[in-house]
Scaffold this motif. Sequence first.
Motif, short mmCIF file in Angstrom:
data_model
loop_
_atom_site.label_atom_id
_atom_site.label_comp_id
_atom_site.label_asym_id
_atom_site.label_seq_id
_atom_site.Cartn_x
_atom_site.Cartn_y
_atom_site.Cartn_z
N GLY A 96 0.82 -1.21 0.00
CA GLY A 96 0.00 0.00 0.00
C GLY A 96 0.84 1.25 0.00
O GLY A 96 1.80 1.37 -0.78
N GLY A 97 0.53 2.19 0.87
CA GLY A 97 1.16 3.51 0.87
C GLY A 97 2.53 3.55 1.50
O GLY A 97 3.01 2.57 2.10
N PRO A 98 3.20 4.72 1.40
CA PRO A 98 4.54 4.88 1.94
C PRO A 98 4.64 4.63 3.44
O PRO A 98 5.70 4.26 3.94
CB PRO A 98 4.87 6.34 1.61
CG PRO A 98 3.98 6.70 0.47
CD PRO A 98 2.72 5.92 0.68
N GLU A 99 3.52 4.85 4.16
CA GLU A 99 3.54 4.67 5.61
C GLU A 99 3.85 3.23 6.02
O GLU A 99 4.18 2.95 7.19
CB GLU A 99 2.20 5.10 6.22
CG GLU A 99 1.01 4.22 5.90
CD GLU A 99 0.38 4.48 4.54
OE1 GLU A 99 -0.61 3.80 4.20
OE2 GLU A 99 0.88 5.38 3.81
N LEU A 100 3.79 2.30 5.06
CA LEU A 100 4.08 0.90 5.35
C LEU A 100 5.58 0.60 5.33
O LEU A 100 5.98 -0.53 5.58
CB LEU A 100 3.35 0.00 4.36
CG LEU A 100 1.82 0.08 4.42
CD1 LEU A 100 1.19 -0.72 3.29
CD2 LEU A 100 1.31 -0.43 5.77
N LEU A 101 6.39 1.60 5.04
CA LEU A 101 7.84 1.45 5.07
C LEU A 101 8.36 1.91 6.44
O LEU A 101 8.19 3.08 6.80
CB LEU A 101 8.50 2.28 3.97
CG LEU A 101 8.16 1.91 2.53
CD1 LEU A 101 8.76 2.93 1.57
CD2 LEU A 101 8.67 0.52 2.19
N THR A 102 8.96 1.01 7.19
CA THR A 102 9.49 1.37 8.51
C THR A 102 10.91 0.81 8.65
O THR A 102 11.27 -0.17 7.99
CB THR A 102 8.62 0.80 9.63
OG1 THR A 102 8.59 -0.64 9.53
CG2 THR A 102 7.19 1.33 9.54
N LEU A 103 11.69 1.44 9.50
CA LEU A 103 13.04 0.95 9.75
C LEU A 103 12.98 -0.16 10.78
O LEU A 103 12.40 -0.01 11.86
CB LEU A 103 13.94 2.08 10.25
CG LEU A 103 15.43 1.74 10.35
CD1 LEU A 103 16.01 1.42 8.97
CD2 LEU A 103 16.21 2.88 11.00
N GLY A 104 13.56 -1.31 10.44
CA GLY A 104 13.55 -2.45 11.34
C GLY A 104 14.84 -3.23 11.24
O GLY A 104 15.89 -2.68 10.86
N LYS A 105 14.77 -4.51 11.56
CA LYS A 105 15.93 -5.38 11.52
C LYS A 105 15.67 -6.56 10.58
O LYS A 105 14.56 -7.08 10.52
CB LYS A 105 16.25 -5.91 12.91
CG LYS A 105 16.63 -4.85 13.92
CD LYS A 105 18.00 -4.25 13.61
CE LYS A 105 18.41 -3.25 14.69
NZ LYS A 105 19.76 -2.66 14.40
N LYS A 106 16.72 -6.94 9.87
CA LYS A 106 16.66 -8.14 9.03
C LYS A 106 17.99 -8.87 9.15
O LYS A 106 19.03 -8.27 9.48
CB LYS A 106 16.40 -7.75 7.57
CG LYS A 106 14.96 -7.30 7.31
CD LYS A 106 14.54 -7.62 5.90
CE LYS A 106 13.04 -7.43 5.72
NZ LYS A 106 12.60 -7.85 4.39
N PRO A 107 18.00 -10.17 8.85
CA PRO A 107 19.26 -10.90 8.91
C PRO A 107 20.27 -10.34 7.89
O PRO A 107 19.89 -10.00 6.76
CB PRO A 107 18.85 -12.33 8.53
CG PRO A 107 17.40 -12.40 8.84
CD PRO A 107 16.85 -11.04 8.55
N ALA A 113 10.05 6.32 3.66
CA ALA A 113 8.66 6.66 3.34
C ALA A 113 8.56 8.06 2.75
O ALA A 113 7.82 8.30 1.79
CB ALA A 113 7.78 6.56 4.59
N GLU A 114 9.33 9.00 3.31
CA GLU A 114 9.33 10.37 2.78
C GLU A 114 9.92 10.41 1.38
O GLU A 114 9.47 11.18 0.52
CB GLU A 114 10.09 11.31 3.73
CG GLU A 114 9.39 11.57 5.04
CD GLU A 114 7.99 12.11 4.83
OE1 GLU A 114 7.82 13.06 4.03
OE2 GLU A 114 7.05 11.58 5.47
N ALA A 115 10.94 9.61 1.15
CA ALA A 115 11.54 9.54 -0.19
C ALA A 115 10.51 9.05 -1.20
O ALA A 115 10.42 9.57 -2.32
CB ALA A 115 12.75 8.61 -0.17
N HIS A 116 9.70 8.07 -0.82
CA HIS A 116 8.66 7.56 -1.72
C HIS A 116 7.57 8.61 -1.95
O HIS A 116 7.07 8.74 -3.07
CB HIS A 116 8.06 6.28 -1.15
CG HIS A 116 8.84 5.06 -1.48
ND1 HIS A 116 8.27 3.87 -1.89
CD2 HIS A 116 10.19 4.83 -1.50
CE1 HIS A 116 9.21 2.97 -2.13
NE2 HIS A 116 10.38 3.53 -1.88
#
Length: 326
Positions: free
Chosen positions: A13-24, A307-310
């Motif tokens: 969906g929208g840009p708000e669904l992009l968050t900073l998290g952790k991945k392997p 999200a802001e970049a998007h």
Amino acid sequence: MMQMDAVVLTGFGGPELLTLGKKPMPVAKEAQLLIKVAAAGVNRPDILQRKGGYPPPAGAPDTLGLEVAGEVVEVGPGCKRFKKGDHVCALIPGGGYAAFAVAAEDNCLPIPAGLSLVEAAALPETYFTVWTNVFERGRLAKGETVLIHGGSSGIGTTAIQLAKAFGARVITTVGSAEKCRYVEGLGADIAINYKIDDFVEVLKARDIRCDVILDMVGGSYVARNMAVAALHGRIVQIAFQESSKVEADFTPLMVKRLIYTGSTLRPRTVAEKAEIAQALEKKVWTLLSRGECKPRIFKTFPLSEAAEAHRLMESNAHMGKIVLTL
């Protein structure tokens, strides 16, 4: 398994669904490099993937991001060219919005002299795309006329500069008077504000026909592109911002003996992308090192503000590339 910072997509969906998290953290496998990412380019395919319309190829990371620049920190078995500590930029099938990314060594290139890592991160997706579509599929030659739609985009600014560097006349369409001035500053011979003027009428009034047309709009532009194409013209489709479903009279395709083609970059094999990389290094990297072409950076955002970049990209207010930095 070690974790790293990465942009996580929590749904489609929208840009708000992009968050900073952790991945392997990824690991360099056969013929791959592990890159500590300094910067990652933002591109339209990232937005399509965020919306659920552009899934990554099999085996590719589901993290967004198709181009990065940074430092090689791990070299996988079978690598022959780059070593730890080298700075590279890379075209990748995914995983760029992260602290570390893996790339096929053959899809990596050295940083052209004089460019920063942020500038280098804006190279792979656009330069690979423009080279393979305008110069290989479109066969643009010196003295020909090329029409580039979306001239102020990352693809557009790259195509304008490369077409001029190789001796073509450049016509482009953009969405404002400010953008007209901007692309003229990059070398465009004619800039048409599509919100005011119909490019078909403008070119017909000037008796101009286009040998190559680079289009990412589709829809109503399909018939209009054929209307302004020259005899034996080549129309190259790289996206469909308006629509991929078209009703049009294709008689001009026969009468003018046109070639209507197109391509996508992401699904290609490592070997296919490596051929493009080799051509770029041989024919374009020297232009970049001499400053004859240059990635145009409109704005940078920290990785946490993906999200802001998007949002900026979707506003169409930018002129040039948007880049995430770490």
